[in-house]
Design a protein around this motif. Structure first.
Motif, short mmCIF file in Angstrom:
data_model
loop_
_atom_site.label_atom_id
_atom_site.label_comp_id
_atom_site.label_asym_id
_atom_site.label_seq_id
_atom_site.Cartn_x
_atom_site.Cartn_y
_atom_site.Cartn_z
N LYS A 140 64.47 23.65 24.11
CA LYS A 140 64.54 24.31 22.81
C LYS A 140 63.88 23.51 21.70
O LYS A 140 63.35 24.08 20.75
CB LYS A 140 66.01 24.57 22.46
CG LYS A 140 66.69 25.59 23.37
CD LYS A 140 68.11 25.85 22.91
CE LYS A 140 68.79 26.90 23.79
NZ LYS A 140 70.17 27.15 23.36
N ASP A 141 63.90 22.20 21.82
CA ASP A 141 63.43 21.37 20.71
C ASP A 141 62.20 20.55 21.06
O ASP A 141 61.87 19.60 20.36
CB ASP A 141 64.56 20.42 20.26
CG ASP A 141 65.79 21.19 19.79
OD1 ASP A 141 65.60 22.22 19.11
OD2 ASP A 141 66.90 20.77 20.11
N GLU A 170 56.14 31.35 18.71
CA GLU A 170 57.32 31.64 17.90
C GLU A 170 57.12 31.20 16.46
O GLU A 170 56.61 30.10 16.20
CB GLU A 170 58.54 30.95 18.50
CG GLU A 170 59.85 31.30 17.81
CD GLU A 170 61.04 30.63 18.47
OE1 GLU A 170 62.05 30.40 17.78
OE2 GLU A 170 60.94 30.33 19.68
N ALA A 189 58.12 24.18 22.61
CA ALA A 189 59.13 25.23 22.51
C ALA A 189 58.58 26.42 21.72
O ALA A 189 57.90 26.25 20.71
CB ALA A 189 60.38 24.68 21.83
N GLY A 190 58.86 27.62 22.20
CA GLY A 190 58.41 28.82 21.52
C GLY A 190 57.00 29.25 21.86
O GLY A 190 56.48 30.20 21.27
N SER A 214 57.82 27.52 14.81
CA SER A 214 57.84 26.49 15.85
C SER A 214 56.84 25.40 15.54
O SER A 214 55.96 25.55 14.68
CB SER A 214 57.53 27.11 17.21
OG SER A 214 56.21 27.63 17.23
#
Length: 501
Positions: A406-407, A441, A411-412, A444
């Motif tokens: 996620k981090d 995303e 990510a995204g 991001s």
């Protein structure tokens, strides 16, 4: 009396003029060909002989059609498609007045999944008297019910033995014996200009035969399948011909009709067929193992352009340029290096990267083959033992993946494999390797660094990205603190991007 004599004389003169006119008319008519000539007229009762045709006698395909037609079948499928009901416009969904007036049940009905039955028609070819039929994957994909109609009007239920979307080939089995078959032909021996027949069921018109020639062989980068080595023909192929037989002038199966190039949806003179050699290899693997086992060389390759050919001292642009020999691969074990140009594989000339890719994939796992390479303008031959294509590579083609974690820096980021069709749409040269960005995303790290949809990631932290498998593996190694350096291709221009988590 004088009046009667005068009238008599006028009558005689008029008669003479009339007889003279008729005689002159007959003479002119015969000279101009308006009346049949007694000299040129055939004798009464004699037969008229047609003029002899000059030139070679046209080929007679009747015996071939009679021999192969019984082995071409009609395949009809049905499947159930679930879809959401008709959507109520959002302005009505959110309006409490409409909800109170119509009630919640009304809106609920629109949101309930609905089922509908879809049917389609295609063709197939009996290749084994025990009931094995070759067709296209797209003919039977996701089918709930398969019906096979034979030439003698018998109908059977079909069962899918196996499918291979990457070559668009599927095998169907029916419970029947002593069926007519078409003998296999060697598609590698096809010549451009050779006569071929396309047999199938276009538009549901059973047992239709069209004739043409082989327009080209080895067509790749068409964007129809992952493994492309198509036979191009001008024999008329239309919807419903998919899965039917492409037969040569000796009555041998040389291809499975697969697709057409069309701007109208109908025949425009360009059709494609999967070669019989590739079809047979896929069929044997599906019947024996239930899956397609493909050979693996373990190289990252690109096309040899005319400019590259000059740099490498070649007279013509051909072969496959090795960008990298993957660690612990058959190529690396045989000593193949980055910068080598593979010019022949197992005795077959390599004209392009697609030629090499298809040849390797069809090679029996464990077989040792000779590979000719050009290194520093000198030709050499190495022995390579082909291994099975790794699962992460075999399964990754056609997948879509997102950056793990996620981090992390990726990510995204949503990516997918770069197919030849996508590469053409992006204006990239053939042989470009990497994964194409399908989505970024909002907010991001990738978006802040400037990564865009349509960018092609070629490297992550100096490690090559050839497919989704590489992308998932390298992105999965990133921690929440790791920055990431990307080498991307944006509309043919390469640039580096630094992403911070």
């Amino acid at each position: 009396m004088s009046l009667d004599r005068r009238s008599f004389k006028v009558g005689i003169i008029a008669g003479v003029f009339l007889v003279t006119g008729v005689a002159v008319g007959i003479v002119f008519s015969s000279r101009l060909g308006w009346l049949p000539s007694a000299v040129s007229s055939p004798t009464e009762g004699a037969a008229t002989t047609a003029p002899a045709l000059s030139g070679p006698t046209p080929p007679n395909f009747v015996p071939i059609v009679k021999a192969v037609m019984p082995a071409v079948v009609n395949i009809s499928t049905r499947r159930t498609v679930r879809s959401q009901g008709g959507d109520v416009p959002s302005q009505f969904q959110d309006d409490p007045f409409f909800r109170q007036f119509f009630g919640e049940e009304f809106f609920h009905r629109f949101q309930m999944p609905r089922e509908r039955r879809e049917s389609s028609l295609g063709s197939g070819v009996i290749v084994d008297s025990a009931g094995y039929i070759v067709t296209n994957n797209h003919v039977v994909a996701k089918a709930d019910e398969i019906k096979v109609l034979l030439n003698d009007k018998r109908e059977f239920s079909g069962k899918v033995v196996g499918t291979d979307p990457k070559s668009d080939i599927a095998i169907v089995k029916i419970n029947a014996r002593d069926l007519p078959v078409i003998p296999w032909g060697d598609s590698d021996k096809l010549d451009v200009g050779e006569y071929v027949l396309a047999i199938g069921n276009p538009f549901g018109l059973n047992q239709t035969v069209t004739q043409g020639i082989v327009s080209a062989v080895g067509r790749a980068n068409v964007g129809i399948a992952d493994y492309e080595d198509f036979i191009q023909t001008d024999a008329a192929i239309n919807p419903g011909n998919s899965g039917g037989a492409l037969v040569n002038a000796r009555g041998q199966l040389v291809g499975i009709n697969t697709a057409i190039f069309s701007r109208s949806g109908g025949y425009m003179g360009i059709g494609f067929a999967v070669p019989s050699n590739m079809t047979r290899s896929v069929m044997d693997s599906l019947i024996k193992t239930g899956k397609v086992v493909r050979g693996w060389l373990g190289v990252s390759i690109q096309e040899v352009t005319p400019d590259l050919a000059k740099q490498f001292g070649m007279k013509e642009a051909r072969g496959a340029l090795v960008n990298e020999a993957i660690l612990d691969s058959p190529a690396a074990a045989a000593g193949i290096q980055s910068g080598d140009i593979i010019t022949a594989f197992n005795g077959k000339a390599v004209d392009s990267p697609s030629t090499l890719r298809n040849s390797v994939a069809q090679t029996v796992v464990g077989k040792s083959v000779k590979v000719e390479v050009l290194r520093e303008k000198k030709s050499m031959t190495v022995d390579v033992k082909i291994s099975e294509q790794p699962k992460d590579i075999a399964q990754s083609e056609g997948e879509t993946a997102q950056g793990d974690g996620k981090d992390t820096a990726l990510a995204g980021v949503e990516a997918r494999n770069l197919t030849p069709d996508i590469a053409r749409q992006l204006g990239l040269p053939p042989g470009t390797m990497g994964v194409v960005i399908a989505g970024v995303e909002q907010g991001s790290a990738a978006e802040e660094a400037g990564l865009q949809e349509g960018d092609v990631i070629m490297q992550i932290n100096h490690q090559p990205v050839r497919n989704i498998g590489d992308f998932k593996r390298l992105s999965g190694k990133l921690s929440k603190k790791d920055s990431s350096l990307l080498l991307i291709n944006r509309q043919g221009r390469k640039l580096f991007l630094a992403l911070r988590p």
